[in-house]
Design a protein around this motif. Structure first.
Motif, short mmCIF file in Angstrom:
data_model
loop_
_atom_site.label_atom_id
_atom_site.label_comp_id
_atom_site.label_asym_id
_atom_site.label_seq_id
_atom_site.Cartn_x
_atom_site.Cartn_y
_atom_site.Cartn_z
N LEU A 85 0.81 -1.14 0.20
CA LEU A 85 0.07 -0.07 0.00
C LEU A 85 0.75 1.11 0.03
O LEU A 85 0.57 2.20 -0.48
N ALA A 86 1.85 1.22 0.52
CA ALA A 86 2.97 2.57 0.84
C ALA A 86 3.45 2.50 -0.53
O ALA A 86 3.53 3.78 -1.06
N HIS A 87 3.76 1.48 -1.40
CA HIS A 87 4.38 1.80 -2.67
C HIS A 87 3.25 2.49 -3.59
O HIS A 87 3.35 3.19 -4.48
N ILE A 88 2.12 2.10 -3.36
CA ILE A 88 1.02 2.34 -4.25
C ILE A 88 0.57 3.93 -3.94
O ILE A 88 0.39 4.63 -4.85
N GLU A 89 0.79 4.11 -2.72
CA GLU A 89 0.51 5.62 -2.34
C GLU A 89 1.47 6.44 -3.00
O GLU A 89 1.30 7.65 -3.20
N ALA A 90 2.94 6.02 -2.90
CA ALA A 90 3.85 6.79 -3.65
C ALA A 90 3.88 7.19 -4.99
O ALA A 90 4.11 8.26 -5.24
#
Length: 92
Positions: A85-90
């Motif tokens: 999820l952090a990768h997608i948010e970035a």
């Protein structure tokens, strides 16, 4: 019933409710119109949220670690979900 858009590992955004705009990873199906989703923080793998498919917006993104673990029959960790999820948010 699985609609082909919300397969396990798909990232969805809540469209209604008090969690509107919150990103989740689909873990599976509970009932024909109900997804099991988790974010690795408030909703962990051990206690996923039940979400109606009408109340989520499917992104064209897949949580790679989670999808690979589900396909291989491996256990999913909350850390894997948080990282995906952090990768997608970035990238959003």
């Amino acid at each position: 019933m699985p609609d082909g858009n919300s397969n396990p590992g798909t990232i969805v955004i809540s469209a209604t409710g008090r969690d509107t705009g919150h990103a989740y990873v689909v873990l599976g199906w509970y009932k024909p119109q109900t997804l099991l989703v988790a974010d690795g923080r408030g909703r962990k793998v051990s206690n996923p949220k039940k979400k109606n498919v009408k109340h989520v917006k499917t992104l064209n993104s897949i949580a790679n670690k989670v999808a690979d673990a589900l396909a291989g029959g491996l256990p999913i960790t909350d850390e894997d979900i948080r990282q995906d999820l952090a990768h997608i948010e970035a990238t959003r």
